[in-house]
Design an enzyme around this catalytic site. Sequence first.
Site, PDB file in Angstrom:
ATOM      1  N   TYR A 116       0.835  -1.204   0.000  1.00 54.76           N
ATOM      2  CA  TYR A 116       0.000   0.000   0.000  1.00 54.76           C
ATOM      3  C   TYR A 116       0.870   1.254   0.000  1.00 54.76           C
ATOM      4  O   TYR A 116       1.894   1.317   0.675  1.00 54.76           O
ATOM      5  CB  TYR A 116      -0.918   0.031   1.217  1.00 54.76           C
ATOM      6  CG  TYR A 116      -2.044  -0.980   1.195  1.00 54.76           C
ATOM      7  CD1 TYR A 116      -2.318  -1.761   0.079  1.00 54.76           C
ATOM      8  CD2 TYR A 116      -2.851  -1.161   2.315  1.00 54.76           C
ATOM      9  CE1 TYR A 116      -3.341  -2.682   0.073  1.00 54.76           C
ATOM     10  CE2 TYR A 116      -3.888  -2.089   2.320  1.00 54.76           C
ATOM     11  CZ  TYR A 116      -4.125  -2.846   1.196  1.00 54.76           C
ATOM     12  OH  TYR A 116      -5.139  -3.765   1.202  1.00 54.76           O
ATOM     13  N   SER A 124     -14.117  -4.264   0.195  1.00 54.42           N
ATOM     14  CA  SER A 124     -15.032  -3.575  -0.733  1.00 54.42           C
ATOM     15  C   SER A 124     -16.493  -3.813  -0.353  1.00 54.42           C
ATOM     16  O   SER A 124     -17.298  -4.220  -1.195  1.00 54.42           O
ATOM     17  CB  SER A 124     -14.780  -4.014  -2.182  1.00 54.42           C
ATOM     18  OG  SER A 124     -15.419  -3.137  -3.092  1.00 54.42           O
ATOM     19  N   PRO A 125     -16.872  -3.551   0.893  1.00 54.60           N
ATOM     20  CA  PRO A 125     -18.252  -3.821   1.314  1.00 54.60           C
ATOM     21  C   PRO A 125     -19.286  -2.960   0.602  1.00 54.60           C
ATOM     22  O   PRO A 125     -20.455  -3.349   0.528  1.00 54.60           O
ATOM     23  CB  PRO A 125     -18.228  -3.515   2.817  1.00 54.60           C
ATOM     24  CG  PRO A 125     -17.083  -2.568   2.994  1.00 54.60           C
ATOM     25  CD  PRO A 125     -16.059  -3.009   1.988  1.00 54.60           C
ATOM     26  N   LEU A 126     -18.885  -1.810   0.060  1.00 52.62           N
ATOM     27  CA  LEU A 126     -19.803  -0.955  -0.700  1.00 52.62           C
ATOM     28  C   LEU A 126     -19.557  -1.049  -2.199  1.00 52.62           C
ATOM     29  O   LEU A 126     -20.083  -0.243  -2.969  1.00 52.62           O
ATOM     30  CB  LEU A 126     -19.676   0.513  -0.255  1.00 52.62           C
ATOM     31  CG  LEU A 126     -19.905   0.803   1.224  1.00 52.62           C
ATOM     32  CD1 LEU A 126     -19.907   2.312   1.475  1.00 52.62           C
ATOM     33  CD2 LEU A 126     -21.189   0.176   1.727  1.00 52.62           C
ATOM     34  N   GLY A 177     -16.959  -0.381  -4.104  1.00 53.00           N
ATOM     35  CA  GLY A 177     -16.393   0.833  -4.686  1.00 53.00           C
ATOM     36  C   GLY A 177     -17.317   2.033  -4.653  1.00 53.00           C
ATOM     37  O   GLY A 177     -17.176   2.946  -5.472  1.00 53.00           O
ATOM     38  N   LEU A 205     -20.667   1.894  -5.094  1.00 52.08           N
ATOM     39  CA  LEU A 205     -21.913   1.685  -5.827  1.00 52.08           C
ATOM     40  C   LEU A 205     -23.079   1.333  -4.906  1.00 52.08           C
ATOM     41  O   LEU A 205     -24.242   1.498  -5.287  1.00 52.08           O
ATOM     42  CB  LEU A 205     -21.735   0.587  -6.876  1.00 52.08           C
ATOM     43  CG  LEU A 205     -20.794   0.922  -8.040  1.00 52.08           C
ATOM     44  CD1 LEU A 205     -20.741  -0.227  -9.027  1.00 52.08           C
ATOM     45  CD2 LEU A 205     -21.228   2.201  -8.744  1.00 52.08           C
ATOM     46  N   LEU A 206     -22.769   0.861  -3.694  1.00 47.83           N
ATOM     47  CA  LEU A 206     -23.818   0.548  -2.730  1.00 47.83           C
ATOM     48  C   LEU A 206     -23.952   1.649  -1.670  1.00 47.83           C
ATOM     49  O   LEU A 206     -24.630   1.465  -0.664  1.00 47.83           O
ATOM     50  CB  LEU A 206     -23.525  -0.800  -2.046  1.00 47.83           C
ATOM     51  CG  LEU A 206     -23.559  -2.014  -2.980  1.00 47.83           C
ATOM     52  CD1 LEU A 206     -22.994  -3.246  -2.274  1.00 47.83           C
ATOM     53  CD2 LEU A 206     -24.981  -2.276  -3.474  1.00 47.83           C
ATOM     54  N   GLY A 207     -23.335   2.772  -1.942  1.00 46.11           N
ATOM     55  CA  GLY A 207     -23.360   3.870  -0.982  1.00 46.11           C
ATOM     56  C   GLY A 207     -24.270   5.017  -1.381  1.00 46.11           C
ATOM     57  O   GLY A 207     -24.042   6.162  -0.983  1.00 46.11           O
ATOM     58  N   GLY A 208     -25.292   4.725  -2.183  1.00 46.51           N
ATOM     59  CA  GLY A 208     -26.218   5.776  -2.619  1.00 46.51           C
ATOM     60  C   GLY A 208     -25.760   6.479  -3.871  1.00 46.51           C
ATOM     61  O   GLY A 208     -25.979   7.691  -4.039  1.00 46.51           O
TER      62      GLY A 208
END
Length: 323
Positions: A53, A211-213, A215, A217-220
Amino acid sequence: MQYTHLGRSGLKVSRLCLGTMNFGPQTEEAAAHSIMDAALESGINFFDTANVYGGSGKHGWTEEIIGRWFAQGGERRERTVLATKLYGTMTDRPNESKLSALNIRRALDASLKRLQTDYIDVYQFHHIDRNTPWDEIWQAMEVAVQQGKILYAGSSNFAGWHIAQAQESASRRHFTGLVSEQSIYNLLTRNVELEVIPAAQQYGLGLIPWSPLHGGLLGGVLKKERDGVRRTEGRAAETLKKHQEQIRQYEDLADDLGHEPGDIALAWLLHQPAVTAPIVGPRTQEQLDAAIRALDVTLDADALKHLDDIFPGHRTAPEDYAW
């Protein structure tokens, strides 16, 4: 904050894991230190990083930022369950990648130096190494445990049969083996339900979803685009186009439930029995606060079924595709 054991181990970790991949490339050091302080104060004790990283040409930068944070004292290191990873190429020299005994030794010592600590709580294999035998890998890890440099081993991006192979090899050596697997897992990407999750449950590994959202796309994302807050481009735009109707239904459901979409996505993961702690990678304090908020979201059976209807998952293989 809620805590649980990491897999079958006796190690207790918070139900959210702080991902640090943005520290350096996206989040300057002072802000990263503030986010880590806030995470500790909120009760998040599980931090994840990796030796690669930092971005192109700056591998190790994120570990160095964390190391300087530990060096400030205040029991920061003692209060943190620290997980880092090896596998990725650090230099152009031939033995500076993957999971050879030589690279495990060198990469571990280099991470310890950058992190300004004398041990790693969970040392994770960032990817499967198909060219190094498990006996070599486990012998190197056993030495590191005996030296007090690591406490537990974990995997990342493994297939189910890789987990089985690793654990059976460790068992023959009377070694603990893996205690966790870090995989992509979210409402849009549920492939691990086929074989990875069953393997993790069978062998007692805690699942740490990244990647629970998906990237963002699941965050509104649709609401943010309508409000002019966000513009989706590249691969994310292609994925959004493919799943736009599902995401619209999902955001409507979040409105009906009275929660932000991102809160629903994290809460859904926390309701999955195999999941130990989703990795949240905030770039800002506001994003960290939003992730913590999801811990207070309870989804009833109807809500969980509605989410499965919108984003169908998988049954365990082979029943998912055979009889």
